[in-house]
Design an enzyme around this catalytic site. Structure first.
Site, PDB file in Angstrom:
ATOM      1  N   GLY A   1       0.764  -1.237   0.000  1.00 50.55           N
ATOM      2  CA  GLY A   1       0.000   0.000   0.000  1.00 50.55           C
ATOM      3  C   GLY A   1       0.796   1.288   0.000  1.00 50.55           C
ATOM      4  O   GLY A   1       0.212   2.369   0.093  1.00 50.55           O
TER       5      GLY A   1
ATOM      6  N   TRP B   1       2.406   2.914  -2.412  1.00 45.86           N
ATOM      7  CA  TRP B   1       2.099   3.827  -3.520  1.00 45.86           C
ATOM      8  C   TRP B   1       0.723   4.464  -3.327  1.00 45.86           C
ATOM      9  O   TRP B   1       0.517   5.640  -3.639  1.00 45.86           O
ATOM     10  CB  TRP B   1       2.175   3.075  -4.851  1.00 45.86           C
ATOM     11  CG  TRP B   1       3.576   2.967  -5.373  1.00 45.86           C
ATOM     12  CD1 TRP B   1       4.724   2.901  -4.635  1.00 45.86           C
ATOM     13  CD2 TRP B   1       3.980   2.921  -6.742  1.00 45.86           C
ATOM     14  NE1 TRP B   1       5.818   2.808  -5.459  1.00 45.86           N
ATOM     15  CE2 TRP B   1       5.389   2.817  -6.753  1.00 45.86           C
ATOM     16  CE3 TRP B   1       3.287   2.929  -7.946  1.00 45.86           C
ATOM     17  CZ2 TRP B   1       6.123   2.751  -7.946  1.00 45.86           C
ATOM     18  CZ3 TRP B   1       4.017   2.849  -9.129  1.00 45.86           C
ATOM     19  CH2 TRP B   1       5.413   2.765  -9.131  1.00 45.86           C
TER      20      TRP B   1
ATOM     21  N   ASP C   1      -5.806  -5.551  -5.309  1.00 40.69           N
ATOM     22  CA  ASP C   1      -4.873  -6.655  -5.073  1.00 40.69           C
ATOM     23  C   ASP C   1      -5.660  -7.856  -4.586  1.00 40.69           C
ATOM     24  O   ASP C   1      -6.675  -7.697  -3.909  1.00 40.69           O
ATOM     25  CB  ASP C   1      -3.811  -6.265  -4.036  1.00 40.69           C
ATOM     26  CG  ASP C   1      -2.522  -7.055  -4.221  1.00 40.69           C
ATOM     27  OD1 ASP C   1      -2.574  -8.295  -4.185  1.00 40.69           O
ATOM     28  OD2 ASP C   1      -1.468  -6.430  -4.410  1.00 40.69           O
TER      29      ASP C   1
ATOM     30  N   ASP D   1      -8.423  -9.822  -8.287  1.00 35.63           N
ATOM     31  CA  ASP D   1      -7.396  -9.983  -9.307  1.00 35.63           C
ATOM     32  C   ASP D   1      -7.731  -9.027 -10.458  1.00 35.63           C
ATOM     33  O   ASP D   1      -8.817  -9.125 -11.046  1.00 35.63           O
ATOM     34  CB  ASP D   1      -7.374 -11.422  -9.803  1.00 35.63           C
ATOM     35  CG  ASP D   1      -6.187 -11.727 -10.715  1.00 35.63           C
ATOM     36  OD1 ASP D   1      -5.711 -10.795 -11.407  1.00 35.63           O
ATOM     37  OD2 ASP D   1      -5.756 -12.889 -10.744  1.00 35.63           O
TER      38      ASP D   1
ATOM     39  N   ASP E   1       3.391  -1.282  -9.537  1.00 35.74           N
ATOM     40  CA  ASP E   1       4.725  -1.629  -9.053  1.00 35.74           C
ATOM     41  C   ASP E   1       4.841  -3.141  -8.898  1.00 35.74           C
ATOM     42  O   ASP E   1       5.636  -3.644  -8.124  1.00 35.74           O
ATOM     43  CB  ASP E   1       4.996  -0.925  -7.714  1.00 35.74           C
ATOM     44  CG  ASP E   1       6.460  -0.988  -7.315  1.00 35.74           C
ATOM     45  OD1 ASP E   1       7.331  -0.875  -8.205  1.00 35.74           O
ATOM     46  OD2 ASP E   1       6.749  -1.161  -6.106  1.00 35.74           O
TER      47      ASP E   1
ATOM     48  N   LYS F   1       6.327  -0.997 -13.543  1.00 37.95           N
ATOM     49  CA  LYS F   1       7.683  -1.511 -13.355  1.00 37.95           C
ATOM     50  C   LYS F   1       7.986  -2.548 -14.424  1.00 37.95           C
ATOM     51  O   LYS F   1       7.176  -3.448 -14.677  1.00 37.95           O
ATOM     52  CB  LYS F   1       7.828  -2.139 -11.974  1.00 37.95           C
ATOM     53  CG  LYS F   1       9.192  -2.781 -11.738  1.00 37.95           C
ATOM     54  CD  LYS F   1       9.489  -2.944 -10.267  1.00 37.95           C
ATOM     55  CE  LYS F   1       8.573  -3.909  -9.574  1.00 37.95           C
ATOM     56  NZ  LYS F   1       8.890  -4.020  -8.133  1.00 37.95           N
TER      57      LYS F   1
END
Length: 249
Positions: free
Chosen positions: A87, A89, A110, A126, A151, A191
């Site tokens: 958490g 970000w 998440d 998901d 990320d 990322k």
């Protein structure tokens, strides 16, 4: 009196930087890799800084650096955090956008459980589920997002070719999700890893975004191959542009 290379004194001697590092003994049943990871965590200044400032992970400072460099976040914008756990970000996004529990502007998704974050709607889901984009838009009151950020890193197997495919696939899924939920002019951050931004992914982003670039924040560990892909100026039905604007930062 014994002298070290640098630092203060202890018992009349000098303390070297090496002496100050925390060393972790390999416990019975713990793999060497786990021990090295724990030792690195204990000696990481960003881990200590995150703990002292109340953030949930060192990754917080990667987003902070990217935001300072590219002005990605602004007050009042709507933000989606893919793979949000733990958490960090989402915390930064809520602070900068002015998101509150009464008027939430940030949604984190998440499949892992997370403790509540002030100003953030957390969806245990998901993001690759077919209904995830609509569930997210519904959670934002019917509005689309101005920024989608990720990320996430795919679980590794140790087999380089397999891990490479997993990394690329995860970023592609995140990019398609962003295309589904972004407002025109929006931004996508994800990322990636060196050698992990494939031609198909870049072609997709060039079709739908005005500019793309890569950046490596200082908070990313030097030995890590990770970097961040920043795609700006979302175009919902952008034409294919093989000579699209790409840059390396």
């Amino acid at each position: 009196m014994a002298k070290g290379k640098a630092g203060g004194t202890l018992g009349g001697g000098r303390i070297s930087e090496k002496d100050l590092k925390v060393r972790v003994k390999t416990a019975k049943g713990r793999k060497i890799g786990s021990t090295l990871w724990l030792q690195r965590q204990l000696n990481d200044p960003y881990v200590a800084k995150a703990r002292s400032e109340g953030y949930r992970s060192r990754a917080t400072y990667k987003l902070t650096e990217l935001d300072e460099r590219y002005r990605l976040l602004r007050k009042g914008m709507r933000v989606v955090d893919l793979g949000a756990a733990p958490g960090g970000w989402s915390q930064i996004a809520a602070n900068v956008t002015g998101s509150t529990d009464e008027h939430p502007l940030v949604v984190g998704i998440d499949y892992l459980d997370m403790d509540p974050i002030p100003g953030v709607i957390l969806l245990k889901k998901d993001f690759t589920d077919d209904d995830a984009p609509q569930v997210l838009i519904d959670a934002m009151g019917g509005y689309k997002a101005d920024l989608v950020m990720s990320d996430m890193a795919a679980p590794t197997t140790g087999h380089r070719a397999t891990d490479h495919l997993r990394i690329v696939n995860l970023v592609e899924l995140a990019a398609h999700f962003a295309i589904d939920v972004l407002n025109p002019g929006g931004t996508f951050i994800a990322k990636v890893f060196q050698g992990g931004t494939e031609h198909e992914l870049l072609s997709l982003l060039k079709r739908h975004f005005a500019t793309t670039l890569h950046a490596k924040p200082k908070a990313s560990r030097k030995e890590s191959a990770e970097t961040y892909l920043v795609a700006r100026g979302f175009k919902p039905a952008g034409p294919v542009d093989p000579d699209g604007d790409t840059a390396e930062d």
